[in-house]
Scaffold this active site. Structure first.
Site, mmCIF file in Angstrom:
data_model
loop_
_atom_site.group_PDB
_atom_site.id
_atom_site.type_symbol
_atom_site.label_atom_id
_atom_site.label_comp_id
_atom_site.label_asym_id
_atom_site.label_seq_id
_atom_site.Cartn_x
_atom_site.Cartn_y
_atom_site.Cartn_z
ATOM 1 N N GLU A 644 -8.953 4.366 -8.384
ATOM 2 C CA GLU A 644 -9.072 5.789 -7.941
ATOM 3 C C GLU A 644 -8.317 6.935 -8.732
ATOM 4 O O GLU A 644 -8.643 7.841 -9.121
ATOM 5 C CB GLU A 644 -8.574 5.895 -6.420
ATOM 6 C CG GLU A 644 -9.616 5.263 -5.386
ATOM 7 C CD GLU A 644 -9.343 5.379 -3.990
ATOM 8 O OE1 GLU A 644 -9.764 6.298 -3.367
ATOM 9 O OE2 GLU A 644 -8.262 4.864 -3.237
ATOM 10 N N GLU A 664 -11.376 -2.130 -1.763
ATOM 11 C CA GLU A 664 -10.938 -2.013 -0.395
ATOM 12 C C GLU A 664 -11.687 -2.607 0.682
ATOM 13 O O GLU A 664 -11.141 -3.240 1.633
ATOM 14 C CB GLU A 664 -10.608 -0.216 0.004
ATOM 15 C CG GLU A 664 -9.596 0.126 -0.696
ATOM 16 C CD GLU A 664 -9.938 0.763 -1.946
ATOM 17 O OE1 GLU A 664 -9.067 1.289 -2.765
ATOM 18 O OE2 GLU A 664 -10.758 0.228 -2.729
#
Length: 791
Positions: A644, A664
């Protein structure tokens, strides 16, 4: 008796069971033992001529407190274990063989809601006889733990179970959790003081109101053989704070808080009119559900009036309306009473006073009778059935509440026969969901006025303050906590009334904090200067001319980030943005194994508090208007939050051993720091969706082909490759680069390419009037390298 359909559902048996530690026949019964004892009592209560246990084809069990948390936390809540299948464990004890076993969600309104569901399924012919049951043995559990005793309450089962799970996560937002609005004793006081604000009452006057409300409850409990406390209390005893009645959280002393140390169980037996006649259940035992309703409230911070519940009011009025009776026709009331505000809100909704001669509880209420977890209202229904039978033709109302006044259910009962009518609360729920919510900010800055507050107390006295307020500048609602060891704030809210108090709020390390003055806030939470520091704990920083190199320095954990590391990165990139002599930044990770693998999950698993700075993960993912370029140099893994960060950068240089993934989903999380939004905009949607939904890893060359990596370089040389790219940027006007990014930030507001192209941009005017534009044109004409001034 008038004729009703034989399919009409009826309540035919009620049972309760309890024991206290001081009872001479105390047996240390488990929750299942208590539920089974209550179930047998409910069967016996029917006065049927036949054995009813063999006819039970469904058991609905109310979820215990121990099971009302995520599975990883249950061992702590249930140190002696718990059954794998609670309804099956009850069935085995009483000798039943149900075809359906249901384990409820966690909430205090579940007994009433499930009773309505059971009636619907009985009327439809899906079931013939239903047992509802539930119990808690918290008092026994705590006594055994204190004595160092080991009990075994675990039971295995291979029977099928309709497990509806704990299901209370939606009642608390992450923001509420971050601000200690986690347990009822820290949230209900906020609701209470909000109502006090609306009523315009002083703290002393409101305390008196709470005492007058609950003193009659304690008298009812004193005469109830199943009550946890059989001691009546005066108004003065309820409101006086002393060693035996310490303050839990302002305005709640212990005497007005639900009592959870209980050993109590309850059960209800339902069937149809035809089945009851067949089995010889006397009509004198039949109780009909005339009307019922259920609805969910908006979560706490979305409510216009924190001291009221539109859903509660709607549920009561719908249940009465479905039954065709007014509140004046109700002879018996049991209002859910976990805290005074729950009762006051019901009274406000129904237009009743706290001294209503009918009384407001049939059991003695949760602070005195006891609060057996999610099962209290089953005891209320059992008590109501006994009174209705003793007074045929009368009507009674039971109200149930769950969460932080989040979920509500109500039922109107009578021995008067009525045809079954299924009640639908979908219109009510739609109305509640459509109610306007106040403007809210998660990261407030500036002065605000307190809308409600509470002071949390430990055994040694006041410890923390939680405020809900409105910003003076915008009117937005916010929640904030006092700063640890801020004696000034603690003293002010303890010794004075905090309603409408002026406070200064800021966002710090994932939590909104407040202080009573600007000097106090700056002293306790000093703002870091906008300059680079000589050194940092987990980050290395070097500057080479106009280039800033930032290296995450935690190679022993694959450069996973702690909250403090995020804070350092935020400070570094704040300084970068503020320094006109820095034109390009490079972010990399120490070692050759990983750039960054996201959050430090090992640290998070210890239970330590985790947060992100205002500017997001790595100080970059929530910095939308950044105008200076950042290059990401990726050696090895860029996983989860590390990916990210990379996606938030302008350019990515990866070595040929690099791997990228939004991983995730593989650990029960989601990419909440902008990865989902950025990846689906930077590469084709279907490719992005595959990466997001599977968490699969993408190697460097594929990443370049997909389009989110600019350059691939030999293994171990990502930083050198990023430096080469930075040098190419330095050949260009830093002013033009900055204004190009400014224009791109602004054009992102336009959905269509056409609108974006024809829009007017200030960046164009700025570049036309810049020194760098003149220097660039002159250098081109003079056939020399430009000397950029960045202005």
């Amino acid at each position: 008796m008038s004729q009703v359909s034989g399919r009409t559902p009826i309540l035919i048996g009620v049972g309760q069971a309890s024991e206290r530690l001081e009872d001479p026949d105390y047996r240390r019964l488990s929750p299942i033992d208590l539920a089974a004892k209550a179930a047998r009592a409910a069967c016996a209560d029917t006065l049927a001529s036949a054995d009813l246990i063999a006819h039970i084809d469904a058991i609905y069990a109310i979820r215990t407190v121990a099971d009302s948390v995520p599975a990883p936390m249950r061992a702590q809540r249930a140190p002696f274990g718990s059954p794998q299948n609670t309804p099956a464990a009850v069935a085995e004890r009483i000798g039943a063989q149900p075809k359906l076993a249901v384990y409820s969600p966690a909430c205090g309104d579940e007994p009433q809601k499930l009773l309505g569901e059971a009636c619907e399924r009985l009327f439809d012919g899906e079931l013939r006889m239903v047992l509802l049951c539930g119990a808690e043995a918290a008092s026994t559990q705590r006594a055994a733990q204190a004595a160092g005793e080991k009990l075994d309450w675990s039971e295995q089962s291979d029977q099928p179970l309709d497990d509806r799970h704990w299901n209370v996560g939606g009642m608390r937002t992450k923001h509420m959790n971050d601000h200690n609005m986690i347990v009822p004793t820290s949230v209900y006081p906020l609701l209470e003081n909000a109502r006090r604000a609306r009523m315009g009452l002083s703290r002393e006057a409101y305390a008196e109101e709470m005492g007058r409300l609950f003193a009659p409850f304690s008298l009812v409990a004193a005469n109830n053989p199943h009550a946890a406390s059989r001691k009546s209390r005066s108004v003065e005893q309820i409101v006086t704070v002393d060693a035996d009645n310490r303050m839990i959280a302002d305005p709640h002393p212990r005497a007005v808080v639900a009592r959870d140390q209980v050993n109590q169980g309850a059960a209800l037996l339902l069937t149809t009119v035809d089945t009851a006649r067949e089995l010889g259940v006397p009509q004198s035992q039949w109780v009909f559900l005339h009307g019922y309703a259920a609805a969910d409230e908006r979560h706490v911070l979305e409510r216009q009036d924190l001291g009221a519940s539109a859903a509660m009011a709607g549920v009561y009025h719908q249940a009465l309306g479905e039954a065709g009776v007014s509140i004046e026709q109700i002879q018996y009331l049991d209002i859910y009473s976990c805290f005074p505000i729950a009762v006051f809100s019901a009274l406000d909704a129904l237009g009743l006073s706290s001294d209503d001669p009918r009384g407001l509880t049939l059991t003695g209420g949760l602070p005195f009778f006891g609060g057996p977890g999610n099962n209290y209202s089953m005891h209320a229904i059992a008590e109501l059935a006994l009174r209705l039978r003793a007074n045929p033709g009368s009507f009674g109302l039971v109200g149930a509440n769950g969460g932080f006044m989040n979920t509500h259910a109500a039922g109107v009962y009578s021995t008067t026969p009525c045809e079954w009518k299924q009640c639908d609360s979908s219109d009510l729920q739609q109305h509640i969901d459509a109610l306007p919510a106040p403007a809210f900010t998660q990261k407030p800055e500036g002065w605000g006025r307190v809308e409600s507050y509470t002071v949390l107390h430990g055994k040694t006295g006041p410890s923390d303050v939680i405020v809900i307020g409105r910003l003076e500048r915008t009117g937005e609602r916010f929640v904030a906590n006092s700063i640890a060891a801020d004696s000034e704030a603690l003293q002010m809210f303890t010794t004075q009334d905090g309603l409408q108090q002026r406070v200064l709020v800021c966002w710090h390390q994932g939590v909104n904090r407040f202080a009573m003055s600007e000097a106090s806030l700056q002293r306790q939470i000093p703002r870091p200067p906008l300059i680079l520091q000589p050194s940092y704990e987990s980050v290395k920083v070097e500057r080479y001319g106009h280039v800033l190199e930032v290296m995450i320095d935690r190679p022993e954990v694959s450069n996973a980030l702690l909250p403090e590391t995020n804070d350092e990165l935020e400070q570094i990139f704040n300084a970068y943005e503020a320094d006109d002599t820095l034109w390009v930044a490079i972010i990399s990770g120490a070692g050759d194994k990983a750039f960054c693998t996201g959050n430090d999950l090992k640290a998070a698993s210890t239970g330590r508090r985790m947060w992100m700075p205002r500017t997001g993960f790595g100080g970059l993912t929530a910095r939308p208007n950044r105008v200076k370029p950042v290059i990401c140099a990726v050696n090895g893994y860029a996983m989860g939050g590390g990916f990210e960060i990379a996606l938030a950068c302008d350019l990515i240089v990866a070595d040929d051993a690099a791997q990228f993934a939004l991983s995730e989903v593989r650990v029960g999380l989601l990419a909440g720091a902008g990865g989902l939004q950025r990846l689906t905009r930077q590469i084709p949607l279907k490719q992005a969706m595959e990466m997001i939904l599977t968490g699969r890893r993408v190697a460097a060359q594929e990443a370049k082909e997909l389009g989110f990596v600019n350059r691939v370089v030999p293994q171990g040389t990502a930083l050198q490759g990023a430096r080469a790219l930075a040098n190419e940027l330095l050949e260009c006007s830093p002013n033009s680069i900055r204004l190009s990014k400014e224009l791109l930030n602004e054009q992102a507001r336009y959905a269509s390419e056409g609108d974006a192209i024809v829009a007017n941009y200030r960046a164009i005017d700025k570049v036309v009037n810049s020194e760098d534009r003149i220097e660039g044109v002159m250098a081109f004409a003079q056939k020399r390298k430009p000397v950029w001034k960045n202005r």
